[in-house]
Design a protein around this motif. Structure first.
Motif: not given
Length: 565
Positions: A78, A82, A85
């Protein structure tokens, strides 16, 4: 984040935004990072799943670099998602690394104005064509390294080139081997050299699957060079049937370095006078050994024979008659063999000429037995003793013992060198006295002795007679002594003509100036050193010393003498 070794796992300490720390194995981190990168490339960047998977699993350097930039929490995937992104990556870096290129190789290949693979349509398209054709991604990198133009082809061009080779009768799996082994096949039109080699191999009964099986994917092949090998075989008189039998027996002859090793072997043997018929006969009996190993062994054997002072004509005879034997022998080093065999070079040379087959017993991995004592050393010492007694040495004296150690060679060789000095014009009694004073002068060959006498008497004008000590005429280090004579002659001119200084005696010791102990010469050198700093007229320097370089040499030698200043 310092790694620790625990239970055979590499543990990496990670930190969270709240300051808490966690420990994960390196394998786990790699797996999570790969999964996050795969999801990014496939879902976010819309790459084909198979391409995205290959990139994510084959770019360890890029993933390690990326991991250092990410503030990882407990859930690494995760955290990575992130980060990607909000921080787009240069997708060309993991792409090139997945092709097998090192970071140092691809750093200069990164486009300046692009970050996303999908923006370079031609690169991605040609990569996809090669991958779907069956070429492994890491081998695609080899093609990119050696034939980069392939990845700039327009759509359908690369596919049409592969189709053209298939029409020659090649199956897809075979063509994959050829393209990986020789990426230049994809450049330009269909390679005429490749087609010629392919047809030639078929005509001599060498099937394409046999050709495919002998290509190593990590090597690069040059078909024009292979054509040269066929041309040489034809010139040697080898028929197609013989060539086919030879290549089926030892395909390395053609495929090792694309035949370059074979061409070098032919050239080497031609230097030893091999005829075309002899070359053909030798190749038809060629053993099952890599041709590169055969050539290396042959060269090592020739070097060994030269290092034991075997004459060139005798080496040529052995190479001519025992080529295959030499190519199969991985000989030990010359010094090791001489020490182990406990033999001199002359005796070993004679023994090999009489028993060349013994070479196979002196290879690496075999125990070598020393030669039995032949009595040569005892006979040689007896001959040296007789010679020294004949010229006036006292038996069992200290000088006699020292002379026996100093003199190299047997009695016949010492006598030849002694006679050479006598024939040059000295009385036999004087030569005997010279040898008793410096027995090591007889360690030089007659050619060297004649050369030194000629240079000193005819070229340098140095007097040759009983008043000259032997160490002046026959120094071991000839270069420095001859230079010393030239500088001494200039000293005489300088000290005698221009300044009223005592002239250097003509029979002064003939040694480099830095070794001179004669008071007259030292006195002259002191004057030269002082005058050089006072005289500024280059004409005087030229007249006295001949040239500036000679003057510099004299200055250098004066500075070596003690208390010159």
């Amino acid at each position: 984040m310092a790694p620790e070794i625990e239970n055979h796992e590499i543990l990496v300490e990670t930190s969270t935004a709240k300051g808490r720390k966690g420990t994960h194995s390196h394998r786990y981190i790699q797996k999570e990072m790969q999964a996050a990168l795969l999801e990014y490339l496939h879902s976010t960047r819309a790459l084909q799943f198979i391409d995205a998977e290959n990139i994510s699993k084959n770019c360890p350097h890029f993933i390690d670099k990326l991991f250092k930039r990410v503030d990882c929490e407990r859930e690494i995937r995760k955290s990575m998602a992130r980060f990607l992104r909000y921080h787009p990556i240069n997708e060309f870096e993991p792409f090139f690394e997945s092709l097998g290129l090192e970071p140092s190789e691809y750093v200069s290949l990164l486009p300046c104005n692009l970050m996303y693979l999908i923006d370079d349509e031609l690169l991605l398209h040609n990569y996809t064509v090669l991958s779907y054709y069956g070429i492994p991604p890491d081998k695609v990198g080899k093609i990119y390294r050696e034939a980069r133009e392939v990845f700039r082809y327009d759509f359908q061009v690369l596919a049409s080139k592969l189709q053209a080779y298939e029409e020659l009768g090649l199956c897809r799996s075979a063509l994959v081997h050829y393209v990986v082994g020789s990426p230049e096949l994809l450049l330009g039109d269909v390679s005429a050299a490749f087609v010629s080699v392919f047809k030639k191999l078929k005509s001599i009964g060498f099937e394409s699957n046999g050709m495919e099986g002998n290509l190593k994917e990590d090597n690069t092949y040059y078909w024009s060079r292979m054509l040269e090998v066929f041309s040489l075989f034809s010139e040697m008189g080898c028929s197609d049937e013989q060539s086919g039998k030879l290549l089926r027996h030892n395909p390395d002859i053609l495929f090792e370095s694309s035949g370059e090793t074979t061409v070098s072997l032919i050239g080497l043997l031609q230097k030893f006078g091999f005829t075309k018929r002899e070359l053909c006969s030798m190749f038809l009996q060629f053993p099952q050994i890599p041709v590169a190993k055969f050539v290396a062994n042959l060269r090592q054997c020739i070097l060994f024979l030269d290092e034991i002072d075997m004459k060139a004509a005798e080496i040529g005879k052995i190479v001519h008659c025992h080529t295959l034997l030499l190519g199969l022998c991985s000989l030990k080093k010359t010094k090791s063999l001489l020490d182990t065999l406990n033999v001199g070079k002359k005796r070993l040379s004679r023994y090999i000429q009489e028993n060349p087959e013994e070479l196979k017993n002196w290879v690496w991995g075999r125990r070598v037995e020393s030669f039995p004592n032949s009595g040569d050393e005892v006979r040689s010492k007896a001959q040296r003793t007789k010679f020294l007694l004949d010229i006036g040495f006292v038996e069992n004296s200290n000088k006699m013992k020292a002379a026996l150690k100093a003199c190299r060679g047997n009695g016949v060789e010492l006598q030849e060198r002694f006679d050479c000095i006598v024939k040059a014009g000295l009385d036999r009694k004087d030569v005997c006295e010279m040898v008793r004073s410096s027995p090591q002068i007889l360690n030089q060959t007659t050619d060297v002795i004649e050369m030194k006498i000629n240079c000193l008497v005819n070229e340098l004008g140095y007097p040759y007679g009983p008043c000259c000590p032997p160490k002046d005429y026959f120094p071991i280090k000839w270069k420095g002594s001859s230079l010393g004579v030239i500088r001494q002659n200039e000293m005489e001119r300088y000290g005698g003509k221009h300044y009223d200084n005592p002239a250097v005696p003509p029979n002064i010791a003939l040694q480099p100036l830095s070794h001179f102990k004669h008071p007259y010469l030292i006195f002259s050198l002191k004057i030269v050193y002082k005058r050089v700093h006072l005289v500024s007229d280059t004409d005087i320097w030229t007249e006295v010393f001949g040239d500036w370089q000679l003057l510099q040499l004299i200055i250098k030698d004066t500075q070596r003498l003690n208390k010159i200043r």
